[in-house]
Motif scaffolding. Structure first.
Motif, PDB file in Angstrom:
ATOM      1  N   ALA A 196      18.654 -24.988  -5.537  1.00 58.56           N
ATOM      2  CA  ALA A 196      19.419 -23.645  -5.849  1.00 58.56           C
ATOM      3  C   ALA A 196      19.315 -23.419  -7.514  1.00 58.56           C
ATOM      4  N   HIS A 197      19.969 -22.040  -7.840  1.00 56.21           N
ATOM      5  CA  HIS A 197      19.867 -21.837  -9.478  1.00 56.21           C
ATOM      6  C   HIS A 197      20.070 -22.455 -10.372  1.00 56.21           C
ATOM      7  N   GLY A 198      20.323 -22.811 -11.444  1.00 58.39           N
ATOM      8  CA  GLY A 198      20.670 -23.329 -12.064  1.00 58.39           C
ATOM      9  C   GLY A 198      21.193 -23.035 -14.041  1.00 58.39           C
ATOM     10  N   ARG A 199      22.355 -22.920 -14.369  1.00 60.15           N
ATOM     11  CA  ARG A 199      22.029 -22.543 -16.268  1.00 60.15           C
ATOM     12  C   ARG A 199      22.387 -23.713 -16.611  1.00 60.15           C
ATOM     13  N   VAL A 223      18.261 -20.294 -14.199  1.00 61.07           N
ATOM     14  CA  VAL A 223      16.442 -20.779 -13.238  1.00 61.07           C
ATOM     15  C   VAL A 223      16.444 -21.001 -12.056  1.00 61.07           C
ATOM     16  N   LEU A 224      16.185 -20.103 -11.487  1.00 54.87           N
ATOM     17  CA  LEU A 224      15.856 -19.991 -10.292  1.00 54.87           C
ATOM     18  C   LEU A 224      14.941 -21.530  -9.793  1.00 54.87           C
ATOM     19  N   PRO A 225      15.123 -22.009  -7.984  1.00 55.71           N
ATOM     20  CA  PRO A 225      14.554 -23.276  -7.403  1.00 55.71           C
ATOM     21  C   PRO A 225      12.610 -22.393  -7.819  1.00 55.71           C
ATOM     22  N   GLY A 226      12.191 -23.551  -8.315  1.00 53.82           N
ATOM     23  CA  GLY A 226      10.860 -23.556  -7.857  1.00 53.82           C
ATOM     24  C   GLY A 226      10.492 -23.018  -9.738  1.00 53.82           C
TER      25      GLY A 226
END
Length: 271
Positions: A196-199, A223-226
């Motif tokens: 999942a995305h993170g910030r 920041v999206l997965p991968g």
């Protein structure tokens, strides 16, 4: 008959916007003048679950506003801008989304609570459903009340729905000093190996070459997965104040957060 509609498709050219432009500011032009809250949704949902949410649209114009609402897929580009696309992209979760109606009218100064639903199919593996709820004016924009342009204002509300407990897994790498809004600032590279995305959130202590101390905070960049993103660390100042000129080298220490993750920073930055 149920008022809910599948979030269907129609031909639509792509639109390029920065994520900053999606942060809840009004889109205003003669023919389109609206505030939309919240600017984004960050949701948790389980396979087989149905989740209903509400976005509030406030019309700030001086006559009845007519708005068209639909979903779109989106791509986060390397320059941190967003490209919206009405075509279903590979892996799109938009077939899970139902919207209340495709067009609404809102009186001047009034608010409209607009509903949408996400229903995740059973046995869906952990991951993240991402889409945009697009709100656009039906009336063309006007320059002086008489001259019409063949464009309409629009706002995109980004929706993130983590399915089955999906989480980000971030790692940091100092990346040096780069220009940001005309001033060199320290930057870090953030990698996401999660589902999942993170910030990044939080504050860091900084001391420059002159001995001054101040706080830095990461720019609000998902920041999206991968994916990997370069994230500036920006001086924390009061609203309307001028950011201080940084004198390098800069020693930065502290801890940033992303959900339950804690990421330590202890780094010397120099151009």
């Amino acid at each position: 008959m149920s008022p809910w509609l599948p979030a269907g498709l129609r031909p639509l050219s792509c639109l390029l916007l920065s994520l900053a432009s999606l942060a809840g500011a009004p889109a205003a032009a003669q023919g389109f003048s609206a505030y939309v809250t919240p600017p984004r949704f960050e949701l948790q949902i389980q396979p087989g679950q149905r989740l209903r949410e509400v976005v509030e649209i406030q019309h700030a114009g001086n006559r009845t506003g007519r708005f068209r609402i639909h979903t779109a897929d989106w791509t986060f580009l390397p320059d941190n801008s967003v490209m919206f696309n009405d075509s279903l992209l590979p892996g799109s979760c938009r077939p899970w989304v139902a919207i209340e109606r495709r067009e609404i009218s809102v009186e001047p100064g009034a608010r409209f609570r607009y509903r949408f639903e996400i229903e995740v199919p059973p046995d869906t593996p952990p991951g993240e459903c991402r889409f945009a709820l697009m709100i656009e004016g039906i009336e063309p924009a006007r320059l002086d009340g008489t001259l019409n342009f063949p464009v309409s204002g629009r706002i995109g509300v980004i929706v993130y729905a983590a399915v089955g407990g999906a989480k980000p897994r971030l790692s940091l790498t100092p990346a040096g000093v780069r220009p940001f809004n005309g001033q060199p600032v320290p930057v870090i590279t953030v990698r996401n190996d999660g589902a999942a995305h993170g910030r990044l959130l939080g504050f860091l202590d900084a001391r420059d070459a002159s001995g001054r101390r101040f706080e830095l905070a990461p720019a609000d960049i998902p920041v999206l997965p991968g994916d990997s993103r370069t994230v500036p660390l920006l001086p924390v100042v009061e609203e309307g104040a001028t950011p201080p000129a940084l004198t390098y080298p800069l020693q930065v220490t502290g801890q940033l957060e992303s959900g339950t993750e804690r990421l330590r920073v202890d780094q010397r930055f120099a151009p």
